[in-house]
Design an enzyme around this catalytic site. Structure first.
Site, PDB file in Angstrom:
ATOM      1  NE  ARG A  51     -19.704   3.464 -27.274  1.00 18.06           N
ATOM      2  CZ  ARG A  51     -19.622   2.441 -26.117  1.00 18.06           C
ATOM      3  NH1 ARG A  51     -19.777   1.201 -26.378  1.00 18.06           N
ATOM      4  NH2 ARG A  51     -19.929   2.950 -25.141  1.00 18.06           N
ATOM      5  CE1 TYR A 103     -13.476   4.989 -52.197  1.00 18.01           C
ATOM      6  CE2 TYR A 103     -13.230   4.102 -50.157  1.00 18.01           C
ATOM      7  CZ  TYR A 103     -13.571   5.059 -50.855  1.00 18.01           C
ATOM      8  OH  TYR A 103     -13.827   6.438 -50.163  1.00 18.01           O
ATOM      9  CG  ASP A 175     -16.893  -1.897 -51.328  1.00 13.99           C
ATOM     10  OD1 ASP A 175     -18.244  -1.563 -51.661  1.00 13.99           O
ATOM     11  OD2 ASP A 175     -16.392  -1.302 -50.983  1.00 13.99           O
ATOM     12  CE  LYS A 200     -18.713   7.199 -51.807  1.00 18.75           C
ATOM     13  NZ  LYS A 200     -17.952   6.161 -51.634  1.00 18.75           N
TER      14      LYS A 200
END
Ligand code: PLP
Length: 386
Positions: A51, A103, A175, A200
């Site tokens: 983690r 977004y 972003d 993406k």
């Protein structure tokens, strides 16, 4: 082999050749996958529990920092995890001054989750010159930008806003998912944090989710690493391995996608079924000059408005052979999306109208197929609309 810095390797070389594989004595050419959740106490690399870090995270972080030409990168389970990490570093009562066309899931996260913890947001049009005065007037704790915007590909002058924000020491987040560091470098333009959904273009094969935040500032690197472990936003080692593999062909893929997109953007406008075409490096884009200044190329997203109602626009999308009607973008395969009912469906009618998203609008994510096939596919279905 680790690239020799004095050799000053180019982008494609850096995308292929990584630093350590964490398996030096095996001769492995590709890095192994380290699925281990835990690591023996006191190991030389300092890993303890996945983690809070894993060899596959570090391999990916190194290559992402190298592409971005910055000092630090932290990887997350998705783009939305990366956004969560940044937002979680703020305090109750803080204001984020946001570009009004962010977004959709960023908007949802701020308005439906972080608002409950009294994180405040204000939405403005950062392409408007009076936005600079608003930065002074509102003195926000953070500024959040995206350029080009989705789906109308509005361009925001990142450097001008960062220059103004730095006068007041306001951190700026960009972003950069639509461009990647190959086409636009937010940190060089003055941003504090460059955020990417690696789902993406970076991965490029529509088979893994991931996110990353890059920065030059060790203070922010520490905050991102803290958020990764404290909020449980870590990716899986396997997804990091896939994304690292995907990056090896990123420059090649993107260059083919951009060539296809530019040629299609110039071609589509000629068809009588098309009302207009929006593409950053097309001469008639309202911010063509700024796009040319800020970006290395126009990217591989094109938005078009058809001369058709919603039903016929849908039929057009569904009947294409190579453009799959689906959300997401950036993969080797071409996709088409109807923003009003898909990516932007959750927005109110009023907001959609304000942003210019209507039933005749479609967004193309142009892939790596042969240009002639994409062109023929689109032209055939456009002619059905006549
Ligand atoms: C997809 C996307 C995100 C979110 O990324 P996920 O990996 O889907 O969580 C954030 N910003 C932009 C611009 C995106 O296109």
């Amino acid at each position: 082999m680790q690239p020799d810095k004095s050799f000053n390797p180019g982008i494609q070389t850096r995308a292929i050749h990584h630093g350590k594989s964490y398996a030096d004595n095996t001769g492995t050419v590709m890095p192994p996958i380290f699925p281990s959740s835990t690591f023996t106490h006191g190991n030389p690399e300092g890993f303890d529990y996945t983690r809070s870090g894993n060899p596959n995270f570090r391999i990916l972080e190194d290559v992402l920092a190298s592409l971005e030409e910055c000092k630090y990168s932290t990887v997350f389970a998705s783009g939305v995890s990366a956004i969560t990490a940044i937002a979680s570093s703020l305090q109750s009562g803080d204001l984020i001054l946001c570009e009004e066309n962010l977004y959709g899931c960023t908007v949802r996260l701020f308005e439906q989750v972080f608002s409950k913890f009294k994180l405040q947001t204000k939405w403005i049009d950062f392409s408007n010159t009076n936005s600079l005065a608003l930065i002074d007037g509102l003195n926000p704790s953070m500024i959040w930008l995206e350029s080009p915007t989705n789906p109308l590909l509005k361009i925001i002058d990142i450097k001008r806003i960062c220059d103004k924000a730095s006068e007041n020491q306001i951190p700026v987040v960009v972003d950069n998912t639509f461009s990647t560091a190959l086409l636009q470098k937010p940190l060089d333009l003055g941003a504090t944090l460059s955020l990417t959904s690696t789902t993406k273009y970076i991965n490029g094969h529509s088979d893994a989710l991931g996110g990353a935040v890059c920065t030059q500032d060790v203070y922010w690197k520490d905050r991102m690493d803290f958020a990764q472990k404290a909020l449980g936003l870590q990716p899986s080692p396997f997804d990091c391995w896939l994304i690292t593999r995907g990056i090896k062909t990123l420059p090649l893929r993107l260059s083919k996608q951009v060539d296809n997109a530019l040629a299609l953007a110039n071609e589509l406008g000629k068809h009588p079924s098309v009302e207009w075409v929006r593409y950053p490096f097309k001469l008639d884009h309202p911010q063509y000059e700024l796009a040319k200044k800020q970006m290395a190329s126009g990217g591989a997203i094109i938005t078009i408005r058809l001369k058709a109602d919603q039903k016929r626009t849908y039929t057009f999308c569904k009947n294409l052979r190579y453009f799959n009607m689906a959300e997401s973008l950036g993969g080797v395969e071409s996709l088409i999306c109807h923003p009003a009912t898909m990516t932007h469906a959750s927005l109110s009618t009023e907001t959609k109208k304000k942003l210019g998203i209507d039933e005749s609008l479609v967004r193309l994510s142009v892939g790596c197929e042969d240009f002639a096939d994409l062109e023929k596919d689109l032209n055939q279905q456009l002619s059905q609309l006549l």
